[in-house]
Design a protein around this motif. Sequence first.
Motif, PDB file in Angstrom:
ATOM      1  N   VAL A 112      14.915 -15.218  27.262  1.00 44.97           N
ATOM      2  CA  VAL A 112      14.804 -16.679  27.292  1.00 44.97           C
ATOM      3  C   VAL A 112      13.887 -17.164  26.161  1.00 44.97           C
ATOM      4  CG1 VAL A 112      13.830 -18.595  28.628  1.00 44.97           C
ATOM      5  CG2 VAL A 112      15.320 -16.938  29.737  1.00 44.97           C
ATOM      6  N   TYR A 113      12.883 -16.353  25.843  1.00 43.21           N
ATOM      7  CA  TYR A 113      11.961 -16.686  24.754  1.00 43.21           C
ATOM      8  C   TYR A 113      12.712 -16.903  23.439  1.00 43.21           C
ATOM      9  CZ  TYR A 113       8.351 -15.655  21.245  1.00 43.21           C
ATOM     10  OH  TYR A 113       7.531 -15.687  20.163  1.00 43.21           O
ATOM     11  N   HIS A 114      13.774 -16.125  23.232  1.00 46.74           N
ATOM     12  CA  HIS A 114      14.549 -16.258  21.992  1.00 46.74           C
ATOM     13  C   HIS A 114      15.481 -17.469  22.006  1.00 46.74           C
ATOM     14  CE1 HIS A 114      13.195 -12.493  20.291  1.00 46.74           C
ATOM     15  NE2 HIS A 114      13.382 -11.920  21.455  1.00 46.74           N
ATOM     16  N   ALA A 115      15.530 -18.183  23.123  1.00 46.89           N
ATOM     17  CA  ALA A 115      16.358 -19.391  23.191  1.00 46.89           C
ATOM     18  C   ALA A 115      15.535 -20.633  22.864  1.00 46.89           C
ATOM     19  CB  ALA A 115      16.986 -19.521  24.575  1.00 46.89           C
ATOM     20  N   ALA A 116      14.235 -20.447  22.577  1.00 43.80           N
ATOM     21  CA  ALA A 116      13.342 -21.571  22.233  1.00 43.80           C
ATOM     22  C   ALA A 116      13.516 -22.730  23.208  1.00 43.80           C
ATOM     23  CB  ALA A 116      13.588 -22.039  20.796  1.00 43.80           C
ATOM     24  N   ILE A 117      13.404 -22.396  24.482  1.00 45.51           N
ATOM     25  CA  ILE A 117      13.750 -23.350  25.529  1.00 45.51           C
ATOM     26  C   ILE A 117      12.618 -24.333  25.783  1.00 45.51           C
ATOM     27  CG2 ILE A 117      12.840 -22.194  27.589  1.00 45.51           C
ATOM     28  CD1 ILE A 117      15.768 -22.305  28.571  1.00 45.51           C
ATOM     29  N   HIS A 118      12.977 -25.539  26.152  1.00 44.82           N
ATOM     30  CA  HIS A 118      11.949 -26.509  26.514  1.00 44.82           C
ATOM     31  C   HIS A 118      12.460 -27.443  27.613  1.00 44.82           C
ATOM     32  CE1 HIS A 118       8.757 -29.433  26.345  1.00 44.82           C
ATOM     33  NE2 HIS A 118       9.660 -30.373  26.222  1.00 44.82           N
ATOM     34  N   HIS A 119      11.755 -27.500  28.720  1.00 43.51           N
ATOM     35  CA  HIS A 119      11.984 -28.538  29.722  1.00 43.51           C
ATOM     36  C   HIS A 119      10.623 -29.133  30.060  1.00 43.51           C
ATOM     37  CE1 HIS A 119      15.723 -26.270  30.542  1.00 43.51           C
ATOM     38  NE2 HIS A 119      16.202 -27.419  30.951  1.00 43.51           N
ATOM     39  N   GLU A 120      10.540 -30.443  30.078  1.00 42.17           N
ATOM     40  CA  GLU A 120       9.332 -31.106  30.570  1.00 42.17           C
ATOM     41  C   GLU A 120       9.094 -30.593  31.993  1.00 42.17           C
ATOM     42  OE1 GLU A 120       6.198 -32.798  31.385  1.00 42.17           O
ATOM     43  OE2 GLU A 120       6.945 -33.196  29.351  1.00 42.17           O
ATOM     44  N   GLU A 121       7.951 -29.929  32.221  1.00 40.11           N
ATOM     45  CA  GLU A 121       7.727 -29.225  33.493  1.00 40.11           C
ATOM     46  C   GLU A 121       7.678 -30.174  34.679  1.00 40.11           C
ATOM     47  OE1 GLU A 121       7.214 -25.970  34.306  1.00 40.11           O
ATOM     48  OE2 GLU A 121       7.240 -25.046  32.317  1.00 40.11           O
TER      49      GLU A 121
ATOM     50  N   ASP B 179       7.298 -16.038  51.272  1.00 41.45           N
ATOM     51  CA  ASP B 179       7.072 -17.395  51.764  1.00 41.45           C
ATOM     52  C   ASP B 179       5.712 -17.544  52.455  1.00 41.45           C
ATOM     53  OD1 ASP B 179       7.403 -16.131  54.156  1.00 41.45           O
ATOM     54  OD2 ASP B 179       9.060 -17.384  54.868  1.00 41.45           O
ATOM     55  N   GLY B 180       4.892 -16.474  52.393  1.00 40.00           N
ATOM     56  CA  GLY B 180       3.565 -16.551  52.978  1.00 40.00           C
ATOM     57  C   GLY B 180       3.554 -16.314  54.480  1.00 40.00           C
ATOM     58  N   GLU B 181       4.737 -16.157  55.060  1.00 38.89           N
ATOM     59  CA  GLU B 181       4.814 -15.925  56.509  1.00 38.89           C
ATOM     60  C   GLU B 181       5.598 -14.655  56.783  1.00 38.89           C
ATOM     61  OE1 GLU B 181       6.644 -19.498  57.902  1.00 38.89           O
ATOM     62  OE2 GLU B 181       4.963 -20.726  57.175  1.00 38.89           O
ATOM     63  N   GLY B 182       5.555 -13.734  55.830  1.00 40.58           N
ATOM     64  CA  GLY B 182       6.216 -12.449  56.027  1.00 40.58           C
ATOM     65  C   GLY B 182       7.700 -12.471  55.685  1.00 40.58           C
ATOM     66  N   GLY B 183       8.211 -13.634  55.287  1.00 45.33           N
ATOM     67  CA  GLY B 183       9.621 -13.718  54.920  1.00 45.33           C
ATOM     68  C   GLY B 183       9.784 -14.042  53.443  1.00 45.33           C
ATOM     69  N   LYS B 184      10.982 -14.462  53.083  1.00 42.62           N
ATOM     70  CA  LYS B 184      11.265 -14.813  51.691  1.00 42.62           C
ATOM     71  C   LYS B 184      11.761 -16.247  51.629  1.00 42.62           C
ATOM     72  CE  LYS B 184      11.333 -10.569  49.658  1.00 42.62           C
ATOM     73  NZ  LYS B 184      10.456 -10.236  48.533  1.00 42.62           N
ATOM     74  N   ARG B 185      11.550 -16.852  50.459  1.00 40.52           N
ATOM     75  CA  ARG B 185      12.159 -18.159  50.232  1.00 40.52           C
ATOM     76  C   ARG B 185      12.638 -18.229  48.778  1.00 40.52           C
ATOM     77  NH1 ARG B 185       9.177 -21.362  47.007  1.00 40.52           N
ATOM     78  NH2 ARG B 185       7.022 -20.698  46.710  1.00 40.52           N
ATOM     79  N   LEU B 186      13.563 -19.163  48.528  1.00 44.42           N
ATOM     80  CA  LEU B 186      14.109 -19.312  47.179  1.00 44.42           C
ATOM     81  C   LEU B 186      13.147 -20.125  46.319  1.00 44.42           C
ATOM     82  CD1 LEU B 186      16.599 -18.993  45.249  1.00 44.42           C
ATOM     83  CD2 LEU B 186      17.301 -21.254  46.025  1.00 44.42           C
ATOM     84  N   GLN B 187      12.849 -19.617  45.127  1.00 49.51           N
ATOM     85  CA  GLN B 187      12.073 -20.388  44.155  1.00 49.51           C
ATOM     86  C   GLN B 187      12.964 -20.631  42.944  1.00 49.51           C
ATOM     87  OE1 GLN B 187       7.877 -19.406  43.224  1.00 49.51           O
ATOM     88  NE2 GLN B 187       8.623 -19.021  41.154  1.00 49.51           N
ATOM     89  N   ILE B 188      13.029 -21.864  42.475  1.00 51.01           N
ATOM     90  CA  ILE B 188      13.884 -22.209  41.341  1.00 51.01           C
ATOM     91  C   ILE B 188      13.005 -22.502  40.128  1.00 51.01           C
ATOM     92  CG2 ILE B 188      15.674 -23.767  40.481  1.00 51.01           C
ATOM     93  CD1 ILE B 188      16.451 -24.311  43.368  1.00 51.01           C
ATOM     94  N   ASN B 189      13.064 -21.632  39.138  1.00 46.93           N
ATOM     95  CA  ASN B 189      12.282 -21.820  37.907  1.00 46.93           C
ATOM     96  C   ASN B 189      13.123 -22.621  36.914  1.00 46.93           C
ATOM     97  OD1 ASN B 189      10.292 -19.986  39.033  1.00 46.93           O
ATOM     98  ND2 ASN B 189      11.700 -18.339  38.474  1.00 46.93           N
ATOM     99  N   ALA B 190      13.264 -23.917  37.202  1.00 45.10           N
ATOM    100  CA  ALA B 190      14.237 -24.733  36.459  1.00 45.10           C
ATOM    101  C   ALA B 190      13.921 -24.824  34.971  1.00 45.10           C
ATOM    102  CB  ALA B 190      14.302 -26.132  37.072  1.00 45.10           C
ATOM    103  N   ALA B 191      12.645 -24.654  34.614  1.00 43.82           N
ATOM    104  CA  ALA B 191      12.278 -24.807  33.200  1.00 43.82           C
ATOM    105  C   ALA B 191      12.874 -23.704  32.331  1.00 43.82           C
ATOM    106  CB  ALA B 191      10.761 -24.824  33.057  1.00 43.82           C
ATOM    107  N   ASN B 192      13.338 -22.610  32.954  1.00 42.99           N
ATOM    108  CA  ASN B 192      13.951 -21.527  32.176  1.00 42.99           C
ATOM    109  C   ASN B 192      15.445 -21.723  31.950  1.00 42.99           C
ATOM    110  OD1 ASN B 192      11.577 -20.204  32.012  1.00 42.99           O
ATOM    111  ND2 ASN B 192      12.100 -18.550  33.422  1.00 42.99           N
TER     112      ASN B 192
ATOM    113  N   GLY C 172      17.351 -34.097  26.007  1.00 44.28           N
ATOM    114  CA  GLY C 172      16.537 -33.367  25.035  1.00 44.28           C
ATOM    115  C   GLY C 172      15.978 -32.069  25.583  1.00 44.28           C
ATOM    116  N   SER C 173      16.125 -31.844  26.910  1.00 41.97           N
ATOM    117  CA  SER C 173      15.648 -30.591  27.506  1.00 41.97           C
ATOM    118  C   SER C 173      16.625 -29.465  27.201  1.00 41.97           C
ATOM    119  CB  SER C 173      15.563 -30.720  29.023  1.00 41.97           C
ATOM    120  OG  SER C 173      14.733 -31.763  29.410  1.00 41.97           O
ATOM    121  N   GLY C 174      16.164 -28.226  27.472  1.00 45.66           N
ATOM    122  CA  GLY C 174      17.070 -27.082  27.372  1.00 45.66           C
ATOM    123  C   GLY C 174      16.793 -26.231  26.161  1.00 45.66           C
ATOM    124  N   PRO C 175      17.718 -25.327  25.861  1.00 46.47           N
ATOM    125  CA  PRO C 175      17.486 -24.403  24.755  1.00 46.47           C
ATOM    126  C   PRO C 175      17.547 -25.093  23.396  1.00 46.47           C
ATOM    127  CG  PRO C 175      19.709 -24.107  25.649  1.00 46.47           C
ATOM    128  CD  PRO C 175      19.008 -25.088  26.535  1.00 46.47           C
TER     129      PRO C 175
END
Lengths: 533, 248
Positions: free
Chosen positions: A439-448, A488-501, A525-528
């Motif tokens: 992803v680093y080579h895609a010079a990506i940018h999203h306003e966080e 998820d902090g309670e012994g389970g899992k949850r989905l995390q979406i790293n949209a900026a990537n 203007g966001s994106g790679p």
Amino acid sequence: MTDRDVMQYDVVIVGAGPAGLACAIRLRQRNADLSVCVLEKASEVGQHSLSGAVIEPGPLEALLPDWLDNPPEICVPAGRDRFEFLTAKRSIRMPTPPQMHNNGNYVISLGGLCRRLAERAEALEVDVFAGFAADDALFDDDGKVIGVRTGDMGIERDGSPGPNYAAGVDIHARHTILAEGCRGSISKRLIAHYGLDQDRSPQTYGIGFKELWQLPEGRAEAGLIKHTIGWPLPRDVYGGSFLYHLDQDRVYVGFVCGLDYPDPLFSPFEAFQQYKHHPSVHALLEGGEIISAGTRALIEGGLQSLPRLEMPGAMLIGDAAGTLNVPKIKGVHMAIRCGSDAADFIADNDTSAGFDAYFRANAGGRELRKVRNIRPGFKAGLWAGLANAALETVAFGKTPWTLDNHADWSSLDKLDERDDNGPEKVARDLPPRDRLASVYHAAIHHEENQPVHLKVRDTSICATRCAVEYDNPCTRFCPAGVYEMVDDGEGGKRLQINAANCLHCKVCDIKDPYEIIDWVTPEGGSGPNYQNL
Amino acid sequence: MKILVCAKRVIDYNVKVQINREGDGVVTDGVKMSINPFDEIAIEEALRIRDRGEADEVVVASIGPGSAQQQLRTALAMGADRAILIETDAAIQPLGAARIFMQLVETEQPGLVLMGKQAIDDDSNQTGQMLAALWHKPQATFVSKLELADGKATATREVDAGLETIEVDLPAVVTTDLRLNEPRFVKMPDIMKAKRKPLETTALAELDVDLGPQLAVANYSPPPQRQAGVMVESVDELVAALRDKGVI
């Protein structure tokens, strides 16, 4: 919120790719009285464009006979063609399929070509707006498309307007042309809204990876075009590699997998990286450096999946519709042709009604008809697919049947239905180390601080049903590691979406087995920021 | 009062900069170019000053190739009134740039010159200071807050120890730091308006400026590759590993 500015044009085109820009240029060539604007979500034209790309110059020459006077930054005449079947250790030369001969073609950077086309369009007084994403279509009371609304800028994470908030504008036009490319977000909504895919075979897609490498001196043979099939793909995955040698010791190396693959544990990104470690490829790349890298979904359904290209007030063109020629693995010439056709049709008829029949009867439609049965033949595996392709080729596509496609989201087997995990993996030492490094080579940018633009309609099944049935395939099919299952902090899992990537490839919108992911446009203007892909 | 803003066209901050094959520069083909982000902040500040009624004209100037018109059009779309491009394909060093801007200062007679504290390509951080010296006017650098009143500017500077507030007489040169403001989004109708705003282009050769060069570039090289890490099991192992490397 606030009063929106309204801008009026005769034609608004969504997407500054080859289809949209060809359409804009042709419109102005045909009728200099038409006001035309093109919207592009990338911060500059070409920054989101990615394709192989060996292009057939015919339709481009027809549109701009002097295009070679000012060629794209990368533009190398095609040289030798090689077609190989790979095993883990060997490469076996095979006869190049007739559709894949490239005499007279050019290896180009699609981003570079789009920049040139945008310059030509602007010289013809087309308004090209880069950095503005068309967010949704606008309708009148009769249900006709009357334009598009661009996305608001400066929205905070929670959806409220931030200190720099700027409302999007409404662009009203007599004709709206969707040229968003494969799986465009507005196109998807309009296809469903008007039922444009009724009585069509389901659409099918692929995922394409591409890297631009700078090699040590003397290693590249400018113009050499190499394609492979076989290793490292399991037999039930359609796909293969491309390796295009450029000037200045640069190469494009890439890989395409059909998204109808059945193994939920399959990782397309890993398959591409494995391919680069085949002895014949590794020797070429070793000691080189990646200049840029990207990923994009491509549309493979062909004629039988091509939706109706017209609706009241609007048209679909290029890969927003699905005009790619799969056996040729070429879409740029078809996109340019389809865009030019749409412009001619509007210039002659001033309506969208009848464009579908017009395109199908034209050169583009005929080309797609000839090759319609080749891609679906690979559903039965590689060898059956090759045999069918040979048959279709000698018959010039005149076989009396049309094979169906299958929807990619429904093609995954459940975990307990699988026992084959494909070829064994080799150890990797070439960059990138992992998806984040890529992803680093895609010079990506999203306003966080903007809202997440990947809308998962029901996250309650991620840790439960999906984990059991498919082991969360989103964590593998996404080429950028956007989807992660975290504690998820309670012994389970949850989905995390790293949209900026997000690379804007749209694969999640296509392959998610429950059809609950919607890719929507982030802030313009966001994106790679792809460099020469 | 007129404000002159100096803005440079640079490789966009998101781009992974690479050294070219010859090793005498960086790869620029197919690379996204933008207004230097610190200069964009300077443009925004000038517009806010004008919109408060404390100035009546904002002129943006750049030195660069013909394609830098694109960045000047963006500045006009943000709201600047007029733009000037001093056209050259040569790389200009800080003193050369300051001398060119000095000529513009003489013809434009601004009450305030704003520019970024540095450009993100060569990180020189010199042009503003040099211009102030050539012009014999005060300077306020690294500014994160700026107020104008009664022919004076009160500027808060970001310095190593914290914040320093100084007062300078106008005209002056002010160079902007990151926290001064957040530039606005350009609006589509304003892009259309910007197409009709004046953008004057002058060839650098038409100005009589001594460009030096004062600096010679010896070579370009990429930063060394990071070596792969090693996992250690215990503190003792860590200490032993550090001893091996000779770092403790």
